[in-house]
Design an enzyme around this catalytic site. Structure first.
Site, short mmCIF file in Angstrom:
data_model
loop_
_atom_site.label_atom_id
_atom_site.label_comp_id
_atom_site.label_asym_id
_atom_site.label_seq_id
_atom_site.Cartn_x
_atom_site.Cartn_y
_atom_site.Cartn_z
N GLU A 1 0.82 -1.20 0.00
CA GLU A 1 0.00 0.00 0.00
C GLU A 1 0.86 1.26 0.00
O GLU A 1 0.58 2.22 -0.72
CB GLU A 1 -0.92 0.02 1.22
N GLY B 1 14.81 -2.63 -0.05
CA GLY B 1 14.92 -1.41 -0.83
C GLY B 1 15.80 -1.50 -2.06
O GLY B 1 16.12 -0.47 -2.65
N ASN C 1 2.77 -8.20 -6.50
CA ASN C 1 2.67 -7.19 -7.55
C ASN C 1 3.65 -7.50 -8.70
O ASN C 1 4.86 -7.47 -8.51
CB ASN C 1 2.98 -5.82 -6.95
#
Length: 420
Positions: free
Chosen positions: A62, A309, A334
């Protein structure tokens, strides 16, 4: 009525929860060691001058989906600042690296009325944008009580949640009444929100279609490219427990058919890196581990990319990507990030979390869906053996993401009608 009862009960129960559930979270290092006070509504960061929007996303997916919207809102509003809240350590780390100037991260407080009131009093947000569908009754009702516009963005109601909420429609109606506007991810989500009692609902598309390219540290990329050389790179992205082991059965087959191939494994939860490395080494693979600063050598079969990251690096290096959570029953991760970086994208059979997006992507041949780890490896061999087919799949994946990014304008226009 229901929210009022909940707020009383959660206030009374919180001291007990702090001694049990929250103590376990802290012991398991799921809470930040120096910023825990933020979870109690005690914030040290000063409110920026000018207009402030508060955006909340439950966790990594999100919060990352917010980034293109944050970028656009800040570009269009020079006097605007943005507060982003999340609840997980991983999302906090990613936001610290990726948020632009005039945007900053804080941890969401526990859903206790007094903590929500302290956040609102401290930051005085001009609007609240709530992402997806993890509803916290105390927080939402306190925003409504403060008469702050509250908008659900990219709202998603899963099949399981919908069946549960239908049994307690009087509760869902009261919670959804807190929102000034609900924007569903899809027409199905829009209809479900209406049926569950949301007073004002629209659908302008899925914000995840409008994702920004993942950040890449060019110096790190250059070092990795030098280590890899001319080798073909296959990526297992966002893998979950058991998926890595399933691929261990078929990666020797990939190695036999594609000379000098390198497989990168980037687990969804990087803290599993040691276990994954140990498993592959027990199966006689030559493994290098990112978190231990081990270099990729010509002998390296598998590179375990167990850091936070750096996913942009792995997509930048890869030609073919399998996106995990899709062979097991998790429901998929995703896959748009891989497509956006011009990877040929392969997923497994279980993509329920992205059903609507998958339908659109399959229609444009932007993603290839198979049934097993064996099928994934077989398809990867086919692509590496056929450079023209590989280039075609990569281009189709990328073109699809470009076409879908128009959804961002639709969402911003819908927000402008409420946030005047």
């Amino acid at each position: 009525m229901v929210i009022g009862i909940y707020k009383v009960l959660i206030t009374l129960a919180f001291p007990f929860l702090k001694l049990t559930y929250i103590r376990k979270r802290k012991k398991a290092k799921k809470e930040h060691p120096t910023r825990f006070n933020e979870r109690l509504g005690n914030y040290k960061t000063l409110r920026p001058e000018g207009k402030l929007y508060w955006l909340h996303g439950a966790s990594v997916g999100e919060s990352v989906s917010m980034l293109p919207l944050i970028d656009k809102l800040l570009r269009e509003n020079p006097d605007l600042s943005i507060l982003v809240t999340t609840g997980t350590l991983t999302s906090a780390e990613i936001m610290a690296k990726r948020l632009p100037k005039r945007a900053f991260h804080q941890f969401i407080p526990f859903d206790v009325p007094a903590f929500a009131q302290k956040l609102i009093k401290h930051f005085k947000p001009d609007a609240v944008l709530w992402f997806e569908s993890e509803f916290w009754p105390s927080l939402l009702s306190e925003v409504k009580k403060a008469k702050i516009p509250l908008i659900l963005v990219n709202g998603r109601i899963s099949d399981k949640s919908f069946e549960t909420w239908k049994k307690f429609k009087f509760v869902s109606k009261e919670i959804l009444s807190c929102f000034s506007l609900c924007l569903g991810q899809s027409e199905q989500d829009k209809n479900r929100l209406i049926l569950l009692g949301a007073p004002k609902v629209a659908c302008v598309g899925n914000l995840k279609f409008a994702g920004m390219p993942l950040p890449v540290d060019q110096n790190k990329l250059n070092v990795l490219k030098q280590q890899i050389g001319e080798r073909k790179v296959f990526l297992l992205s966002s893998t979950h427990n058991d998926e890595e082991e399933r691929f261990a059965l078929y990666l020797p087959w990939l190695k036999e058919n594609i000379q000098n191939v390198l497989t990168i494994v980037a687990p969804r939860h990087p803290n599993r890196g040691d276990d994954i490395t140990r498993m592959y080494r027990c199966r006689n693979f030559n493994v290098a581990q990112r978190s231990r600063e081990e270099d990729i050598t010509p002998e390296t079969d598998i590179y375990v990319a167990d850091t936070i990251g750096e996913m942009g690096l792995w997509y930048a290096l890869s030609a073919v990507s399998f996106v995990g959570g899709s062979i097991i029953s998790h429901g998929g991760q995703n896959f748009m990030e891989a497509a956006r970086d011009k990877n040929a994208v392969i997923v497994g059979p279980n993509m329920q979390n992205f059903a609507e997006i998958m339908n659109r992507a399959r229609f444009d041949d932007a993603v290839w869906q198979v049934n097993s780890a064996e099928d994934v490896v077989e398809e990867t061999i086919t692509l590496f053996r056929n450079p023209e087919l590989l280039a075609e799949r990569q281009q189709k994946a990328y073109q699809w993401t470009v076409k879908e990014e128009a959804v961002l304008d639709g969402i911003v226009n819908a927000l402008k009608k409420v946030l005047k």
